[in-house]
Design an enzyme around this catalytic site. Structure first.
Site, PDB file in Angstrom:
ATOM      1  N   HIS A  95       0.841  -1.195   0.000  1.00 25.95           N
ATOM      2  CA  HIS A  95       0.000   0.000   0.000  1.00 25.95           C
ATOM      3  C   HIS A  95       0.877   1.247   0.000  1.00 25.95           C
ATOM      4  O   HIS A  95       1.930   1.278   0.627  1.00 25.95           O
ATOM      5  CB  HIS A  95      -0.931   0.000   1.212  1.00 25.95           C
ATOM      6  N   GLU A 167      -3.795   1.573  -7.295  1.00 24.79           N
ATOM      7  CA  GLU A 167      -4.168   2.744  -6.496  1.00 24.79           C
ATOM      8  C   GLU A 167      -3.334   3.943  -6.927  1.00 24.79           C
ATOM      9  O   GLU A 167      -2.187   4.089  -6.511  1.00 24.79           O
ATOM     10  CB  GLU A 167      -4.020   2.462  -5.000  1.00 24.79           C
TER      11      GLU A 167
END
Length: 255
Positions: A95, A167
């Site tokens: 992430h 993302e």
């Protein structure tokens, strides 16, 4: 055929009350939804509680991180076997918040990927570019580099039964979102990049979109052929908002 997966990343949010109330709300909201996988990733300290609250539901348990070490003198860490033991299935790695705040490299994240595969867990590999990289036209190069850290060490077969979450870092928590066409173009690039090594594996990889997905943009995003669900941040902390996204994914892919 790929089935979409919508996963909620709770990040550093939660309490014993929130876990109970949010999961109860999700079970109610999603009781009749079919055709879309659902998972939630609470903070590690609440995983056991969440697992008990999810018992008997179709919502899978996820986690937000894993250590590369299996056991030993590594204070504050959580191993893949511990996550498996407590009932977690989908584990987020790479992430942007961990890449940024914890200085995790592509190579380090690839090690986590391998540890999860060895444990029989499903990596949710996050990749994506910053705003500066996006403006410099480096989106594809950045995504390729982040994928290659795994492809070049573990091979394309490692992406069997794996999730990739695209993302765009500039769209996380900012309220900005890539247009459906922009997101689809990157998702197709990701699939094509894996397909260079193994087309069959690439075809079945779930590729989620993870840039400020909400009730307003979910349906249009999910109609894109290479967008297989979403990794949801803020909206996953409200049962009704998260359920709208799940239902949108189920409806879009039903056809």
């Amino acid at each position: 055929m790929r089935h979409p997966l919508v996963m909620g990343n709770w990040k550093l949010n939660g309490s014993t009350n929130l876990v109970n109330e949010l999961i109860a709300g999700l079970r109610k909201e999603l009781s009749t939804v079919d055709g879309c996988g659902v998972a939630i990733a609470p903070p590690a300290i609440y995983l056991d509680q969440a697992n008990h609250q999810l018992a008997g539901s179709r919502i899978a348990l996820g986690a937000q991180n894993v250590d590369v070490n299996l056991s030993g003198a590594f204070t504050g860490e959580t191993s893949a076997e511990m996550l498996k033991d407590i009932g977690a299935k989908y584990i987020i790695i790479g992430h942007s918040e961990r890449r940024t705040y914890h200085k995790e490299s592509d190579e380090f994240i690839a090690k986590k990927f391998g540890v999860l595969k060895d444990a029989g867990l499903i990596p949710v590999l996050c990749i994506g570019e910053t705003e500066a990289e996006n403006e410099a036209g480096q989106t594809e190069a950045v995504c390729a580099r982040q994928l290659d850290a795994v492809l070049n060490t573990l091979g394309a077969k490692a992406f069997e039964n794996t999730v990739v979450a695209y993302e765009p870092v500039w769209a996380i928590g900012t309220g900005k979102s890539a247009t459906p066409a922009q997101a689809q173009a990157v998702h197709k690039f990701i699939r094509d990049h894996i397909a260079k090594q193994d087309a069959a594996v690439a075809e079945q990889v779930i590729i989620q979109y993870g840039g400020s997905v909400n009730a307003a943009n979910a349906a249009e995003l999910f109609t894109q052929p290479d967008i297989d669900g979403a990794l949801v941040g803020g909206a996953s902390l409200k049962a009704d908002a998260f359920a709208v996204i799940v239902k949108a994914a189920a409806d879009a892919k039903r056809g």
